[in-house]
Design an enzyme around this catalytic site. Structure first.
Site: not given
Length: 594
Positions: A388-389, A392, A395
């Site tokens: 998940h992190e 980010h 991105h």
């Protein structure tokens, strides 16, 4: 973890490389003094943004100084999060926090001055100056708010009153987190334990039905005692937002919330409609859960208990990294190389230490690495958090690499898409490769719960928000009884006949802090749906799916979120993304219902 290590006892290879930002505090202090001296120059532009040349000059200087200030801010906060008991870094953080408020006051004139200029004049200046053209989206975004910006005096008045207008949220926060107590209950071992908001989530997942029932009744029983006070704080908050919307000449609260990011109102309303049209899928899930748990009656307090418990499996960090890399193979070699180099180059602070900030996040600036804070504890959930992190962070990496400074940041509407796409690819991979039937069932239930809580539940929240705002806009007063009835009816509609809607749940609306951030929660559902759409097309190997997805990652904030997603092949103005998520939910139900 009883002998939690001190920060200095953690091996350097497990820590993030913050020294890349500043080698030491002395270097930081030198930059801090330089920024303080330079930033004052920005005030000199106040009242002088009368032509394209001056606007361009200001934007260039503001970027130069803002990037330095950003580095100072990030370093101080990251160092403080490493060990929140370290007074040196606490002091550094406090110093930059105080200064950033002052810095913001130097640039406050910019938006009002741009708004005071004639649209045609600005367009002619942009036509005249090639260099100014790159700021066209930034300037147009400011200008479109012109109908909703008030006179200088009115804006100052509203700013001065903002602290008072935030009172309902502050009261709710203090009441529910500081003043409310829930008494003691017996845990699974029969020990008397203080029930708190913090440990409620573990009790509601307890295998012992009586433990979760008592926790549920105790917690909501206390909220019920204060329902009239909590109804008053919520109504006051809604009225404040409706007042602000009206004063700013919006046609309603929903428009005031969505229009600044150019999100059509239909996106919100349509998401609720699509979920309502597919509630039979959630009803089916409830029936399957009842069967798997072997219960004659399913109650609301049974919803969170896992259908299967697995013995804890220890997953070392390096194994976790390899698992995520295997899961993300469909994204291609370039993405995997960035992921690997991020781990190798010190993006990630891996393990817990004494005083380290809890939880996990991804954060950084235009001129720093996209750092990741973890508290990795060798569990499956930690592997998912890593995916998940890093979603980010990659991105952010792409956005900063491909976009100029002013367009490198992305909106909340887009933020959760990249992280959830990674999680979606990971859970697909784990389910596909799992051969142990019990483990497979556990993983399928994990993904079903993710969709239930992130899509169905958040859109139920969104439906409640729409009802409350529209009622008050129409002059219909709302009491605790009205809120309770609306909440009860929504639970009955969403979960169907297969579950008993316990009376305690009627007051759950009073516990949810998100209702004080108007029309916020629907973005969890839209973000999840967009991520599902991306992962589905990537896994199915659709033409250019990976390139389109990377195009989304590279777009930053260079356009409005709806346009960025549409350009990447996900049209959130249609039913398709949410329907695709529901289709996946149904596939998982078929897998589990054997």
């Amino acid at each position: 973890m009883s002998d939690l290590k001190k920060r200095e006892e953690i091996n350097e290879k497990f820590k993030w490389n913050v020294e890349k930002v500043y080698k030491n505090i002395e270097e930081w202090e030198m930059d801090f003094e330089a920024v303080k001296n330079e930033a004052i120059k920005l005030k000199d532009y106040s009242g002088k943004l009368i032509n394209g040349e001056k606007i361009l000059e200001y934007l260039k200087l503001n970027e130069e100084i803002s990037r330095k200030a950003e580095k100072l801010y990030i370093y101080a906060h990251l160092k403080s999060d490493e060990d929140t008991s370290n007074a040196t870094y606490q002091s550094l953080m406090s110093k930059i926090d105080i200064y950033m408020a002052e810095f913001a006051s130097y640039t406050a004139f910019f938006v009002p001055e741009i708004l005071s200029l004639d649209d045609k004049f600005i367009q002619s200046e942009m036509n005249k100056l090639d260099e100014l053209k790159q700021f066209e989206f930034l300037i147009r975004d400011i200008l479109k708010e012109k109908p909703h910006i008030l006179s200088k005096e009115m804006e100052e008045l509203l700013a001065a009153a903002s602290d008072c207008l935030d009172a309902p949220s502050a009261i709710h926060n203090i009441l529910t987190n500081a003043d409310m107590t829930f008494g003691k209950i017996e845990d699974e071992e029969g020990n008397k334990v203080e029930l708190t908001e913090g440990n409620y989530s573990s009790f509601i997942r307890s295998k012992n039905r009586n433990v979760r029932k008592v926790a549920f009744q105790k917690l909501f029983g206390e909220y019920d005692k204060l329902k009239n006070t909590l109804a008053t704080t919520l109504t006051s908050s809604l009225k404040t937002f409706n007042f602000s919307s009206k004063v700013r000449n919006y046609n309603g609260a929903l428009e005031a919330s969505l229009k600044p990011n150019s999100i059509p109102l239909e996106v919100y309303k349509n998401a609720i409609k699509v979920i309502n049209d597919n509630l039979n899928s959630l009803h089916r899930y409830v029936q399957i859960k009842k069967k798997l748990l072997g219960l004659n009656e399913l109650h609301i307090y049974d919803l969170y208990v896992p259908v299967i418990e697995l013995p804890k499996e220890k997953i070392e960090f390096n194994t976790g990294v390899e698992t995520v890399l295997d899961a993300l193979k469909p994204l291609g070699a370039e993405y995997l190389d960035i992921f690997r180099s991020g781990i190798k180059d010190g993006w990630v602070d891996i393990y817990e230490n004494k005083g380290k900030k809890g939880g996990a996040y991804s954060w950084g600036g235009y001129d720093t690495m996209p750092y990741v804070l973890l508290n990795y504890n060798n569990e499956l959930g930690d592997v998912s958090t890593l995916a998940h992190e890093m979603g980010h962070s990659i991105h952010s990496y792409y956005s900063r690499k491909e976009q100029p400074y002013y367009y490198a940041g992305y909106t909340l509407f887009c933020a959760e898409v990249a992280s959830t796409t990674n999680e979606s690819l990971l859970i697909h991979y784990l389910i596909e490769k799992e051969t142990d039937e019990k483990k497979k069932l556990y993983l399928i239930n994990q993904e079903l719960e993710q969709i239930r809580t992130t899509v169905f539940r958040q859109l139920m929240f969104a439906e409640f928000e729409l009802y409350t705002h529209e009622s008050l806009e129409q002059g219909i007063p709302l009491t605790a009884e009205d809120y309770n009835k609306a909440w009860h009816d929504l639970n009955a509609k969403y979960f169907g006949d297969g579950i008993i809607i316990d009376k305690e749940i009627d007051v759950e609306w009073s516990r949810i802090p998100h209702f004080y951030s108007d029309f916020y929660v629907y973005q969890y559902a839209t973000g999840y749906a967009a991520a599902s759409a991306f992962s589905k097309s990537i896994l199915e190997g659709k033409e250019n799916a990976v390139e389109k997805y990377k195009g989304f990652l590279k777009s930053g904030g260079s356009d409005y979120p709806i346009n960025i997603l549409k350009n990447a092949g996900v049209d959130m103005t249609t039913n398709i993304p949410i329907e695709a998520t529901i289709k996946r939910f149904n596939e998982l139900l078929d897998m589990i219902d054997k």
